[in-house]
Write an enzyme that holds these catalytic residues in place. Structure first.
Site, PDB file in Angstrom:
ATOM      1  N   CYS A 157      33.523 -46.015  39.476  1.00 55.71           N
ATOM      2  CA  CYS A 157      34.500 -46.809  40.231  1.00 55.71           C
ATOM      3  C   CYS A 157      33.837 -47.526  41.386  1.00 55.71           C
ATOM      4  O   CYS A 157      32.982 -46.972  42.040  1.00 55.71           O
ATOM      5  CB  CYS A 157      35.551 -45.891  40.828  1.00 55.71           C
ATOM      6  SG  CYS A 157      36.793 -45.435  39.647  1.00 55.71           S
ATOM      7  N   SER A 212      19.074 -29.164  29.734  1.00 55.86           N
ATOM      8  CA  SER A 212      19.013 -29.272  31.187  1.00 55.86           C
ATOM      9  C   SER A 212      19.570 -27.997  31.805  1.00 55.86           C
ATOM     10  O   SER A 212      20.674 -27.567  31.464  1.00 55.86           O
ATOM     11  CB  SER A 212      19.867 -30.481  31.608  1.00 55.86           C
ATOM     12  OG  SER A 212      19.849 -30.604  32.999  1.00 55.86           O
ATOM     13  N   GLY A 213      18.801 -27.397  32.734  1.00 54.30           N
ATOM     14  CA  GLY A 213      19.231 -26.123  33.317  1.00 54.30           C
ATOM     15  C   GLY A 213      20.477 -26.225  34.168  1.00 54.30           C
ATOM     16  O   GLY A 213      21.341 -25.346  34.138  1.00 54.30           O
ATOM     17  N   HIS A 214      20.606 -27.346  34.920  1.00 56.70           N
ATOM     18  CA  HIS A 214      21.678 -27.373  35.929  1.00 56.70           C
ATOM     19  C   HIS A 214      23.066 -27.560  35.343  1.00 56.70           C
ATOM     20  O   HIS A 214      24.053 -27.539  36.070  1.00 56.70           O
ATOM     21  CB  HIS A 214      21.387 -28.419  37.013  1.00 56.70           C
ATOM     22  CG  HIS A 214      21.547 -29.848  36.597  1.00 56.70           C
ATOM     23  ND1 HIS A 214      22.648 -30.589  36.925  1.00 56.70           N
ATOM     24  CD2 HIS A 214      20.733 -30.680  35.903  1.00 56.70           C
ATOM     25  CE1 HIS A 214      22.503 -31.823  36.469  1.00 56.70           C
ATOM     26  NE2 HIS A 214      21.352 -31.898  35.834  1.00 56.70           N
ATOM     27  N   THR A 269       1.721 -28.324  37.376  1.00 53.97           N
ATOM     28  CA  THR A 269       2.013 -26.900  37.563  1.00 53.97           C
ATOM     29  C   THR A 269       3.506 -26.665  37.371  1.00 53.97           C
ATOM     30  O   THR A 269       4.340 -27.413  37.869  1.00 53.97           O
ATOM     31  CB  THR A 269       1.562 -26.452  38.974  1.00 53.97           C
ATOM     32  OG1 THR A 269       0.169 -26.738  39.070  1.00 53.97           O
ATOM     33  CG2 THR A 269       1.798 -24.967  39.190  1.00 53.97           C
ATOM     34  N   ASN A 294      29.531 -35.527  27.356  1.00 58.26           N
ATOM     35  CA  ASN A 294      29.722 -35.064  28.725  1.00 58.26           C
ATOM     36  C   ASN A 294      31.037 -35.537  29.350  1.00 58.26           C
ATOM     37  O   ASN A 294      31.566 -34.900  30.241  1.00 58.26           O
ATOM     38  CB  ASN A 294      28.545 -35.503  29.603  1.00 58.26           C
ATOM     39  CG  ASN A 294      28.154 -36.934  29.373  1.00 58.26           C
ATOM     40  OD1 ASN A 294      27.910 -37.348  28.235  1.00 58.26           O
ATOM     41  ND2 ASN A 294      28.099 -37.717  30.423  1.00 58.26           N
TER      42      ASN A 294
HETATM   43  N1  PLP Z   1      22.568 -35.935  28.641  1.00 60.85           N
HETATM   44  C1  PLP Z   1      23.804 -35.540  28.931  1.00 60.85           C
HETATM   45  C2  PLP Z   1      24.823 -35.417  27.837  1.00 60.85           C
HETATM   46  C3  PLP Z   1      24.158 -35.246  30.244  1.00 60.85           C
HETATM   47  O1  PLP Z   1      25.401 -34.840  30.529  1.00 60.85           O
HETATM   48  C4  PLP Z   1      23.167 -35.380  31.246  1.00 60.85           C
HETATM   49  C5  PLP Z   1      23.516 -35.151  32.665  1.00 60.85           C
HETATM   50  O2  PLP Z   1      24.449 -35.744  33.192  1.00 60.85           O
HETATM   51  C6  PLP Z   1      21.885 -35.782  30.904  1.00 60.85           C
HETATM   52  C7  PLP Z   1      21.628 -36.057  29.591  1.00 60.85           C
HETATM   53  C8  PLP Z   1      20.784 -35.901  31.933  1.00 60.85           C
HETATM   54  O3  PLP Z   1      20.404 -34.617  32.347  1.00 60.85           O
HETATM   55  P1  PLP Z   1      19.466 -34.309  33.615  1.00 60.85           P
HETATM   56  O4  PLP Z   1      20.369 -34.366  34.809  1.00 60.85           O
HETATM   57  O5  PLP Z   1      18.924 -32.940  33.398  1.00 60.85           O
HETATM   58  O6  PLP Z   1      18.391 -35.326  33.650  1.00 60.85           O
END
Ligand code: PLP
Length: 679
Positions: free
Chosen positions: A337, A210-212, A248, A160
């Site tokens: 930071c 993760s959807g978002h 649910t 990430n």
């Molecule tokens: N794993 C990675 C590589 C991520 O980038 C993130 C989110 O920052 C997560 C896990 C955690 O995801 P969630 O926000 O859906 O819990």
């Protein structure tokens, strides 16, 4: 000015079709999918349809695919499932391996979950980091050595912070060659929609999503579990999701995720890999033009095209963030930071990136929905940021001629890093300056600033001697090619500005600029006052070389031992009425000059705003304290710096120092009154 959002690895906006699908699910398809009547059956049909599509797109085969709240839950469930199975196997007398091995650059959710469930389940296995190479990919030699003793292995598909893509095929091959029994979780959060996945064809046991991170809302995610991999539910209850995850279902989230998956499937909504690559090329070109000396912290040929991680010599991530934010470009720091100290990114540290890069990194991430117009606008603003930096003499590698932004001014400027402050005294009349307590880390910055403005350096002085302080002194003199500095005379005086005096205090020295400022090094204010006694006035401003966040002190406040307390806050919505009721109020913007310059539009228009960057605040406090009842309203980007400025004035006895709550980030043009900048 429209925001340009380049922080898609943190989260994305929601696809309009997903908003519509969620809205329809709430307005019409609101049934409970467990209900057996028609409304419930309709809801269930929608959910089944989304699951079927997800299964097909992920290549889930015979595996299980459950909806949940997101990747953190998916990771929890995967770890719990694997660890429960390991405990059972061990209790049954089987050998399970002693290690819980996870990639050194994993999201914190992974090691934290491993540690948590290892402790709760009383497994007492050893958590071990799998190192990565300088390219961010897992060290397969170390994996080869450890895999035989590994009970669970956790790696990610793409990182990430850097976008580095793991070599999952090589890991799978190694597992196969060694006949490894370890359960294998692959965090696929950053891979969804960007990498081809065919999960059932792999050895992967668990894959959280993760959807978002791909244009669905927050609070919806998925977990894939390979057919035959052990499973223990994290949440028990009504037996939803065929008992795998009770509660649910989040039907609006599932509907929205379905719309995103449908867009992935139709192949025309999201940009192709080639398009995304061309966007990255353009962004990189603009970054290189704007920020000479920029270093990229990821290998371009092994990273997602949508993530760019970089550092710029001499600029902290906070400064770059403030700059980009002022230009309306939302990026994130690659590291966490705090105000006083930037913590280096553990991801970059694991890649053995030099410490300065790991603690000053910026991540710029776009997504497959980002369009060309956005990228072009971002490039333009990034180049404008470069001009702003050059104009304020903040690019060490560029010495631009005198700029209006950094015009010669008398003043006292604080340059702080890692809890230490270097003071720079400038005298416009003689175009000269004095540096007090230079810090090695700040040498390029100070040298650029002084060189850019063509100041003559009259003296470089230290309040304390130490090998580090002496080395920094020498470094600065060398960087500025100074061969000769002025000497203090026999009375310890240097003819500079209002007169600079050196006063000894034990082994330390203190410096007095007229009677206005005392540079007291690391001495406590009371000790400095006792030592300097009659040389000070009550309103002398005390400037320390230790940065505790308080900006500065005065003799009066130090004698009264004024306690720190937060200044009152004003909301953006109330600012206009406040200024109308208090026409003599002074609005002070404490952002740095380069942030103003980077602003594409003026935030305030029509009323006077004084620009006094936080770094120059100490030079201005005495004047404001002479009118302690006259309202002062401090503003900045997020409210942090203005809070420090207002708290400082408040502590020093100003009766009406306010700060704009939440900063300009919380204020929109509609909520701000019309104000104009004073030069
Ligand atoms: N794993 C990675 C590589 C991520 O980038 C993130 C989110 O920052 C997560 C896990 C955690 O995801 P969630 O926000 O859906 O819990």
């Amino acid at each position: 000015m429209k925001d340009i959002y380049l922080d898609c690895n943190a989260t994305t906006s929601v696809l309009p079709a997903a908003v519509a699908a969620a809205s329809a699910a709430m307005a019409h398809g609101y049934g409970n999918p467990s209900s057996t009547h028609a409304t419930g059956l309709q809801a269930k049909a929608m959910m089944d349809g989304v699951r079927a599509l997800a299964r097909r797109l992920l290549g889930a085969g015979e595996g299980r695919l459950m909806f949940n709240s997101g990747a953190t839950e998916g990771i929890q469930t995967a770890v719990l499932s694997a660890l429960c199975a390991l405990r059972e196997r061990r209790d049954a007398g089987h050998r399970i391996g002693a290690l819980l091995l996870y990639g050194a650059t994993e999201h914190k959710a992974v090691p934290e979950s491993l540690a948590h469930w290892n402790r709760l389940l009383g497994l007492n296995l050893t958590l071990r980091q799998l190192p990565v190479g300088t390219d961010g990919r897992h060290d397969l030699d170390v994996l080869g050595e450890l895999i035989g003793d590994t009970a669970m292995l956790c790696t990610m598909a793409a990182n990430n912070e850097t976008g580095v893509i793991s070599d999952l095929s090589a890991i799978a091959q190694l597992l196969q060659e060694r006949g490894a029994h370890a359960y294998w979780m692959v965090d696929c959060v950053q891979a969804l929609g960007k990498l081809q996945l065919n999960l059932a064809a792999t050895r992967i046991d668990y894959a959280p999503f993760s959807g978002h991170k791909l244009y669905a809302p927050k609070g919806i995610g998925m977990l894939y579990v390979r057919a035959g991999a052990p499973f223990t539910p994290l949440i028990m209850g009504g037996g939803q999701e065929t008992g795998l995850r009770s509660g649910t279902e989040n039907m609006a989230g599932i509907a929205a995720l379905g719309a995103v998956l449908a867009a992935l499937d139709d192949g025309s909504t999201f940009r192709s890999h080639a398009e995304l690559l061309s966007f990255r090329t353009r962004l990189v070109a603009s970054l290189e033009a704007a920020l000479p000396g920029i270093v990229f912290n990821m290998p371009f040929d092994r990273s997602l095209p949508t993530t760019v991680n970089f550092s710029v010599p001499g600029l902290s991530s906070k400064e770059l963030l403030d700059l980009f934010d002022a230009a309306g470009v939302r990026v994130s720091s690659g590291s966490a930071c705090s105000a006083a100290k930037a913590l280096p990114s553990y991801v970059l540290a694991a890649m053995q990136v030099p410490a300065w890069r790991a603690s000053s990194a910026i991540r710029l991430s776009f997504g497959p929905l980002t369009d060309e117009a956005t990228i072009l606008a971002a490039c333009e603003r990034i180049e404008h940021c470069g001009e702003a930096l050059r104009g304020s003499c903040l690019l060490p590698s560029i010495l631009s001629p005198l700029s209006p932004l950094a015009a010669l001014r008398d003043g006292v400027t604080a340059l702080s890093v890692d809890g230490h402050t270097t003071w720079l005294l400038t005298d416009a009349a003689s175009a000269s300056c004095v540096v007090i307590d230079p810090l090695a880390a700040l040498v390029p910055r100070i040298a650029a600033f002084i060189g850019c403005q063509d100041y003559t350096v009259r003296a470089i002085v230290q309040t304390e001697t130490s090998p580090q302080a002496d080395a920094a002194h020498q470094m600065l003199a060398a960087a500025l090619e100074i061969t000769q500095l002025d000497e203090f005379d026999a009375h310890g005086t240097l003819a500079f500005g209002a007169g600079l005096r050196r006063l000894a205090c034990g082994d330390a020295s203190m410096y007095l600029l007229g009677q206005e400022f005392a540079f007291i090094g690391t001495l406590a204010p009371q000790a400095a006052i006792a030592a300097l006694a009659e040389a000070l006035r009550l309103d002398t401003v005390l400037c320390a070389s230790r940065d505790d966040g308080s900006v500065c002190n005065t003799v009066r406040a130090a004698q009264q031992q004024a306690a720190a307390s937060a200044a009152p806050q004003l909301d953006a919505a109330g600012l206009e009425a406040f200024l109308r009721a208090q026409p003599d109020a002074i609005v002070v913007d404490v952002r740095e000059a380069y942030e103003h310059a980077a602003c594409a539009t003026r935030v305030f228009d029509g009323c006077t705003v004084h620009s006094v960057p936080l770094s120059r605040l100490a030079g201005e406090v005495a004047g404001w304290l002479r009118e302690p009842q006259r309202p002062l309203v401090f503003v900045c980007r997020s409210g942090n710096r203005s809070a420090r400025a207002a708290a400082c004035l408040h502590r020093l006895g100003h009766k009406a120092a306010w700060q704009l709550n939440g900063g300009l980030a919380m204020a929109t043009l509609a909520t701000l009154p019309s104000l104009a900048f004073a030069a």
